[in-house]
Design a protein around this motif. Sequence first.
Motif, PDB file in Angstrom:
ATOM      1  N   GLY A  21       0.732  -1.431   0.378  1.00  0.00           N
ATOM      2  CA  GLY A  21       0.053  -0.434  -0.025  1.00  0.00           C
ATOM      3  C   GLY A  21       0.877   0.910   0.068  1.00  0.00           C
ATOM      4  N   ARG A  22       1.764   1.796  -0.193  1.00  0.00           N
ATOM      5  CA  ARG A  22       2.829   2.527  -0.761  1.00  0.00           C
ATOM      6  C   ARG A  22       3.538   3.015  -2.168  1.00  0.00           C
ATOM      7  NH1 ARG A  22       7.645   0.888  -0.547  1.00  0.00           N
ATOM      8  NH2 ARG A  22       8.314  -1.027   0.225  1.00  0.00           N
ATOM      9  N   ALA A  23       3.809   4.084  -1.983  1.00  0.00           N
ATOM     10  CA  ALA A  23       3.448   4.977  -3.030  1.00  0.00           C
ATOM     11  C   ALA A  23       4.637   4.331  -3.786  1.00  0.00           C
ATOM     12  CB  ALA A  23       3.251   6.322  -3.536  1.00  0.00           C
ATOM     13  N   PRO A  24       4.703   3.412  -5.078  1.00  0.00           N
ATOM     14  CA  PRO A  24       5.923   3.280  -5.199  1.00  0.00           C
ATOM     15  C   PRO A  24       7.581   3.794  -5.988  1.00  0.00           C
ATOM     16  CG  PRO A  24       4.229   3.133  -6.967  1.00  0.00           C
ATOM     17  CD  PRO A  24       3.884   3.149  -6.204  1.00  0.00           C
ATOM     18  N   VAL A  25       8.158   3.898  -5.353  1.00  0.00           N
ATOM     19  CA  VAL A  25       9.216   4.946  -5.923  1.00  0.00           C
ATOM     20  C   VAL A  25      10.463   3.768  -5.798  1.00  0.00           C
ATOM     21  CG1 VAL A  25      10.945   6.650  -5.146  1.00  0.00           C
ATOM     22  CG2 VAL A  25       8.465   6.888  -3.925  1.00  0.00           C
ATOM     23  N   PHE A  26      11.996   4.473  -6.573  1.00  0.00           N
ATOM     24  CA  PHE A  26      12.545   3.721  -6.756  1.00  0.00           C
ATOM     25  C   PHE A  26      13.892   4.684  -7.058  1.00  0.00           C
ATOM     26  CE2 PHE A  26      15.494   0.514  -9.664  1.00  0.00           C
ATOM     27  CZ  PHE A  26      15.606  -0.042  -8.535  1.00  0.00           C
ATOM     28  N   CYS A  27      15.198   4.497  -6.416  1.00  0.00           N
ATOM     29  CA  CYS A  27      16.156   5.158  -6.121  1.00  0.00           C
ATOM     30  C   CYS A  27      16.197   6.845  -6.854  1.00  0.00           C
ATOM     31  CB  CYS A  27      17.260   4.934  -7.810  1.00  0.00           C
ATOM     32  SG  CYS A  27      17.496   3.562  -7.471  1.00  0.00           S
ATOM     33  N   GLY A  28      14.998   7.615  -5.731  1.00  0.00           N
ATOM     34  CA  GLY A  28      14.191   8.649  -5.742  1.00  0.00           C
ATOM     35  C   GLY A  28      13.343   8.746  -6.926  1.00  0.00           C
ATOM     36  N   HIS A  29      12.870   8.304  -8.134  1.00  0.00           N
ATOM     37  CA  HIS A  29      11.853   8.015  -9.105  1.00  0.00           C
ATOM     38  C   HIS A  29      10.706   8.261  -8.831  1.00  0.00           C
ATOM     39  CE1 HIS A  29      15.091   9.246 -11.809  1.00  0.00           C
ATOM     40  NE2 HIS A  29      16.117   8.434 -11.065  1.00  0.00           N
ATOM     41  N   ALA A  30       9.389   8.546  -8.235  1.00  0.00           N
ATOM     42  CA  ALA A  30       8.584   8.648  -8.285  1.00  0.00           C
ATOM     43  C   ALA A  30       7.909   7.480  -9.374  1.00  0.00           C
ATOM     44  CB  ALA A  30       7.213   9.791  -7.869  1.00  0.00           C
ATOM     45  N   LEU A  31       7.577   6.369  -9.227  1.00  0.00           N
ATOM     46  CA  LEU A  31       6.706   5.318 -10.151  1.00  0.00           C
ATOM     47  C   LEU A  31       4.714   5.945 -10.465  1.00  0.00           C
ATOM     48  CD1 LEU A  31       9.429   2.398 -10.047  1.00  0.00           C
ATOM     49  CD2 LEU A  31       9.336   4.912 -11.334  1.00  0.00           C
ATOM     50  N   PRO A  32       4.277   5.740 -11.681  1.00  0.00           N
ATOM     51  CA  PRO A  32       3.526   5.410 -11.993  1.00  0.00           C
ATOM     52  C   PRO A  32       2.220   4.436 -11.167  1.00  0.00           C
ATOM     53  CG  PRO A  32       4.351   5.942 -14.289  1.00  0.00           C
ATOM     54  CD  PRO A  32       5.398   5.922 -13.502  1.00  0.00           C
ATOM     55  N   GLU A  33       1.239   4.450 -10.607  1.00  0.00           N
ATOM     56  CA  GLU A  33       0.553   3.715  -9.637  1.00  0.00           C
ATOM     57  C   GLU A  33      -0.096   2.813 -10.710  1.00  0.00           C
ATOM     58  OE1 GLU A  33      -1.683   4.195  -6.799  1.00  0.00           O
ATOM     59  OE2 GLU A  33       0.211   4.902  -6.035  1.00  0.00           O
ATOM     60  N   GLY A  34      -0.402   1.637 -10.987  1.00  0.00           N
ATOM     61  CA  GLY A  34      -1.510  -0.211 -12.099  1.00  0.00           C
ATOM     62  C   GLY A  34      -0.046   0.428 -13.068  1.00  0.00           C
ATOM     63  N   LEU A  35       0.688  -0.101 -13.296  1.00  0.00           N
ATOM     64  CA  LEU A  35       1.688  -0.684 -13.807  1.00  0.00           C
ATOM     65  C   LEU A  35       1.651  -2.141 -13.986  1.00  0.00           C
ATOM     66  CD1 LEU A  35       4.760   1.427 -14.598  1.00  0.00           C
ATOM     67  CD2 LEU A  35       2.625   1.385 -15.976  1.00  0.00           C
ATOM     68  N   SER A  36       1.951  -3.142 -15.046  1.00  0.00           N
ATOM     69  CA  SER A  36       2.321  -4.631 -14.998  1.00  0.00           C
ATOM     70  C   SER A  36       3.751  -5.223 -15.580  1.00  0.00           C
ATOM     71  CB  SER A  36       1.119  -4.869 -15.696  1.00  0.00           C
ATOM     72  OG  SER A  36       0.104  -4.842 -15.523  1.00  0.00           O
ATOM     73  N   LYS A  37       4.139  -6.056 -14.870  1.00  0.00           N
ATOM     74  CA  LYS A  37       5.059  -6.300 -14.850  1.00  0.00           C
ATOM     75  C   LYS A  37       5.764  -6.742 -16.323  1.00  0.00           C
ATOM     76  CE  LYS A  37       8.805  -9.816 -14.779  1.00  0.00           C
ATOM     77  NZ  LYS A  37      10.052 -11.399 -13.752  1.00  0.00           N
ATOM     78  N   ASN A  38       6.810  -5.715 -17.410  1.00  0.00           N
ATOM     79  CA  ASN A  38       7.971  -5.743 -18.445  1.00  0.00           C
ATOM     80  C   ASN A  38       7.325  -4.612 -19.274  1.00  0.00           C
ATOM     81  OD1 ASN A  38       8.949  -7.852 -17.834  1.00  0.00           O
ATOM     82  ND2 ASN A  38       7.857  -9.124 -18.983  1.00  0.00           N
ATOM     83  N   ASP A  39       6.092  -3.599 -18.406  1.00  0.00           N
ATOM     84  CA  ASP A  39       5.937  -2.216 -19.146  1.00  0.00           C
ATOM     85  C   ASP A  39       6.322  -1.394 -19.563  1.00  0.00           C
ATOM     86  OD1 ASP A  39       3.133  -3.296 -19.141  1.00  0.00           O
ATOM     87  OD2 ASP A  39       2.354  -2.168 -17.409  1.00  0.00           O
ATOM     88  N   PRO A  40       6.287  -0.857 -20.305  1.00  0.00           N
ATOM     89  CA  PRO A  40       7.370   0.485 -20.606  1.00  0.00           C
ATOM     90  C   PRO A  40       7.224   1.463 -19.501  1.00  0.00           C
ATOM     91  CG  PRO A  40       5.579   1.050 -22.234  1.00  0.00           C
ATOM     92  CD  PRO A  40       5.419  -0.603 -20.949  1.00  0.00           C
ATOM     93  N   LEU A  41       8.280   2.234 -18.842  1.00  0.00           N
ATOM     94  CA  LEU A  41       8.271   3.270 -17.823  1.00  0.00           C
ATOM     95  C   LEU A  41       7.622   4.716 -19.129  1.00  0.00           C
ATOM     96  CD1 LEU A  41      11.168   2.437 -16.178  1.00  0.00           C
ATOM     97  CD2 LEU A  41       8.777   2.115 -14.864  1.00  0.00           C
ATOM     98  N   PRO A  42       6.819   5.750 -17.863  1.00  0.00           N
ATOM     99  CA  PRO A  42       6.949   7.019 -18.834  1.00  0.00           C
ATOM    100  C   PRO A  42       8.385   7.753 -20.226  1.00  0.00           C
ATOM    101  CG  PRO A  42       5.935   7.252 -16.762  1.00  0.00           C
ATOM    102  CD  PRO A  42       6.866   5.800 -16.829  1.00  0.00           C
ATOM    103  N   ALA A  43       9.219   7.816 -19.077  1.00  0.00           N
ATOM    104  CA  ALA A  43      10.662   7.515 -19.814  1.00  0.00           C
ATOM    105  C   ALA A  43      11.817   6.856 -19.027  1.00  0.00           C
ATOM    106  CB  ALA A  43      10.469   9.412 -19.662  1.00  0.00           C
TER     107      ALA A  43
END
Length: 332
Positions: free
Chosen positions: A138-160
């Motif tokens: 239930g946490r907002a996904p953040v990786f290495c300081g980057h806030a990631l969009p919610e609702g993604l699935s495995k192997n989806d492209p990142l926004p950039a």
Amino acid sequence: MPIDTETLRKGLELTLDATDLGGPPPRGLGTKYEGKVRDNYLPGDGRRILVTTDRISAFDRVLGTLPFKGQVLNQLAAWWFDQTKDVAPNHVLSIPDPNVTIGIDCRPLEVELVVRAYLTGVTSTSIWTHYARSVAEGRAPVFCGHALPEGLSKNDPLPAPILTPSTKAEKGGHDVSVSRDELLAMGRVSAEEFDRASQLALALFRRGQELCAKRGLILVDTKYEMGVDPNGRIVVIDEMHTPDSSRYWFRESYEERRARGEEPESFDKEYVRRWLAAQGWTGDGPMPPIPDEVRIEASRRYVEACETIMGRAFVPDLEDPQVRLRRNLALT
């Protein structure tokens, strides 16, 4: 024509597991430093001699050898250095042997510059594992300081594409993904050097994506090693865009396989990682032995990667590598 299985099987008897070329010239190459895959030699004259062995590493462990892997990596890295020299300076001086690159001896930056364009991975520290755990808790996904969009699935492209730095572990240790602020707080690299290296890494990744797209490939993620040369320039060192340092998918089948929830087709060392993970091993405890058939298939994928990217056939050198190395490096 694709490389035949018999040639790969013969290569099992010719793998370059280790080198012993140290000592003072002319009989040796100077001081030796052994990495996970490359043996580095410092003759003390401003050069660094890198011998790319056939060792394969994953989960921060050396797993064994694959036939012709060192030749593939060294030749493909040389191709990429040539294709990107207008984007970022690199350390290459010459390629005197299929397994050897002679480069400028640089001060390595104490960071691996990892660029990611997709939400994927199978290790416990991968961006996908981190993302899935955050969502489950239930946490907002953040990786290495980057806030990631919610609702993604495995192997989806990142926004950039994003830069996700990693500490450089000693052989046998584990790399740790960190944010820019965390890395700078460790004192491993200055803000000026890190920011310049980051700019170069993202520019190199864009060039890599462009060239791969022309070959029907997706450059999913990669890591860059950079150093400071004697003139104070930040340059690319070690390797670039090889199947060891990068993840590649086939563009043609990507969308269809993603829609079915299947793993994308790949020809990087993810094949070996997935085989080990299927045996229940992800880096801890005793490693299961890798059968020759798995080693041969992994090697075939390395060769396929090399040929697809460079657009020409890979012709392996079938001479005893220890004999060939000493001759091509003029060691008496």
